[in-house]
Design a protein around this motif. Structure first.
Motif, PDB file in Angstrom:
ATOM      1  N   PHE A 195      13.389  49.141   6.911  1.00 62.28           N
ATOM      2  CA  PHE A 195      14.269  48.613   7.949  1.00 62.28           C
ATOM      3  C   PHE A 195      14.413  47.098   7.855  1.00 62.28           C
ATOM      4  N   PHE A 196      13.341  46.423   7.425  1.00 64.81           N
ATOM      5  CA  PHE A 196      13.445  44.976   7.243  1.00 64.81           C
ATOM      6  C   PHE A 196      14.423  44.651   6.122  1.00 64.81           C
TER       7      PHE A 196
ATOM      8  N   TRP B  22      16.811  46.577   5.132  1.00 63.05           N
ATOM      9  CA  TRP B  22      18.125  46.974   5.665  1.00 63.05           C
ATOM     10  C   TRP B  22      18.727  45.819   6.456  1.00 63.05           C
ATOM     11  N   PHE B  23      17.905  45.190   7.316  1.00 64.05           N
ATOM     12  CA  PHE B  23      18.373  44.066   8.126  1.00 64.05           C
ATOM     13  C   PHE B  23      18.796  42.899   7.232  1.00 64.05           C
ATOM     14  N   VAL B  24      17.976  42.590   6.232  1.00 63.87           N
ATOM     15  CA  VAL B  24      18.292  41.493   5.319  1.00 63.87           C
ATOM     16  C   VAL B  24      19.575  41.777   4.555  1.00 63.87           C
TER      17      VAL B  24
ATOM     18  N   CYS C 227      22.094  43.342   5.566  1.00 63.87           N
ATOM     19  CA  CYS C 227      23.255  43.221   6.453  1.00 63.87           C
ATOM     20  C   CYS C 227      23.611  41.771   6.784  1.00 63.87           C
ATOM     21  N   LEU C 228      22.708  40.848   6.522  1.00 67.93           N
ATOM     22  CA  LEU C 228      22.948  39.450   6.884  1.00 67.93           C
ATOM     23  C   LEU C 228      24.234  38.869   6.289  1.00 67.93           C
TER      24      LEU C 228
ATOM     25  N   ASN D 138      26.686  48.366  14.361  1.00 66.73           N
ATOM     26  CA  ASN D 138      25.567  49.317  14.386  1.00 66.73           C
ATOM     27  C   ASN D 138      24.605  49.095  13.232  1.00 66.73           C
TER      28      ASN D 138
ATOM     29  N   PHE E  25      23.445  46.375  12.315  1.00 71.17           N
ATOM     30  CA  PHE E  25      22.436  45.462  12.839  1.00 71.17           C
ATOM     31  C   PHE E  25      21.655  46.090  13.987  1.00 71.17           C
TER      32      PHE E  25
ATOM     33  N   THR F 294      18.716  48.531  13.072  1.00 75.13           N
ATOM     34  CA  THR F 294      17.554  47.858  12.490  1.00 75.13           C
ATOM     35  C   THR F 294      16.822  47.005  13.519  1.00 75.13           C
ATOM     36  N   ILE F 295      17.552  46.360  14.408  1.00 75.47           N
ATOM     37  CA  ILE F 295      16.904  45.532  15.432  1.00 75.47           C
ATOM     38  C   ILE F 295      16.064  46.389  16.376  1.00 75.47           C
TER      39      ILE F 295
ATOM     40  N   ILE G 200      12.890  47.430  14.374  1.00 74.24           N
ATOM     41  CA  ILE G 200      11.986  46.289  14.175  1.00 74.24           C
ATOM     42  C   ILE G 200      11.316  45.906  15.482  1.00 74.24           C
TER      43      ILE G 200
END
Length: 214
Positions: free
Chosen positions: A14-15, A17-19, A21-22, A37, A39, A42-43, A46
């Motif tokens: 998930f981390f 995944w978040f990175v 999407c940045l 979604n 973001f 993943t938020i 996390i």
């Protein structure tokens, strides 16, 4: 890395995944629900991992229980507030974004116009230059007819339709003689396009009328 820190390796996915999407923030407009979604999910994950890790670091069992109860109450309270708003006020708040009754307003403008009258359509129906799409959809114009009769140009990579058939989407392009009349469809908050007009239809969001240039 996260295994070394003592965090479950599932968190890595998930981390990352978040990175991943940045770049969406810098290279695209986050107007799409699907992009948002990417973001949001993943938020949530996390934040859940972070809360569990905080509980593990606490030595007092009573404090752990207190935080868990506080979080549960917070979730329940926000769920109740969301439910109340969704089932009472959301329809009215979202009506403008979802173009409520626009189909009826377009139909009224179309059937009220004589064969010689031009029809001015608000340029503020959509946030983008897509106002013509609603006319095509609700009045079921054929794509072939639209391609033959539309006047358009490409601006900043967007397809901007100025007019087609008797419909105009820019008042500056609408040319009428002194004694000629035309039909208009505008949002309620928009200024009337002429001083002398005859109301035809209106609701909370739209107004349709006939204008005569003096």
């Amino acid at each position: 890395m996260f295994i070394y820190l003592g965090i479950k390796k599932d968190f890595d996915l998930f981390f990352l995944w978040f990175v991943a999407c940045l770049p969406l923030i810098f290279f695209t407009k986050l107007e799409s629900l699907n992009r948002g979604n990417a973001f949001l999910i993943t938020i949530i994950v996390i934040a859940s991992f972070a809360f569990l890790e905080i509980l593990k670091l606490l030595s007092s069992e009573n404090l752990k229980k207190l935080l868990a109860i506080a979080l549960a109450l917070y979730i329940v309270l926000n769920s109740i507030l969301f439910g109340v708003k969704y089932f009472t006020r959301y329809e009215e708040d979202a009506a403008s974004s979802f173009k409520v009754r626009l189909d009826k307003a377009i139909a009224q403008a179309y059937i009220s116009a004589s064969s010689s009258e031009k029809i001015l359509i608000s340029a503020r129906i959509s946030l983008r230059t897509l106002d013509y799409i609603y006319v095509l959809f609700y009045l079921k114009f054929s794509p072939q007819e639209f391609q033959l009769e539309s006047n358009y140009e490409i601006k900043n990579g967007e397809y901007v339709v100025d007019s087609f058939d008797r419909f105009y989407f820019n008042q500056n392009s609408l040319k009428v003689s002194k004694d000629e009349t035309f039909i208009f469809l505008l949002r309620q908050e928009e200024r009337d396009p002429c001083p002398s007009l005859q109301p035809i239809y209106q609701d909370k969001w739209w107004k349709v009328g006939r204008c005569k240039m003096l």
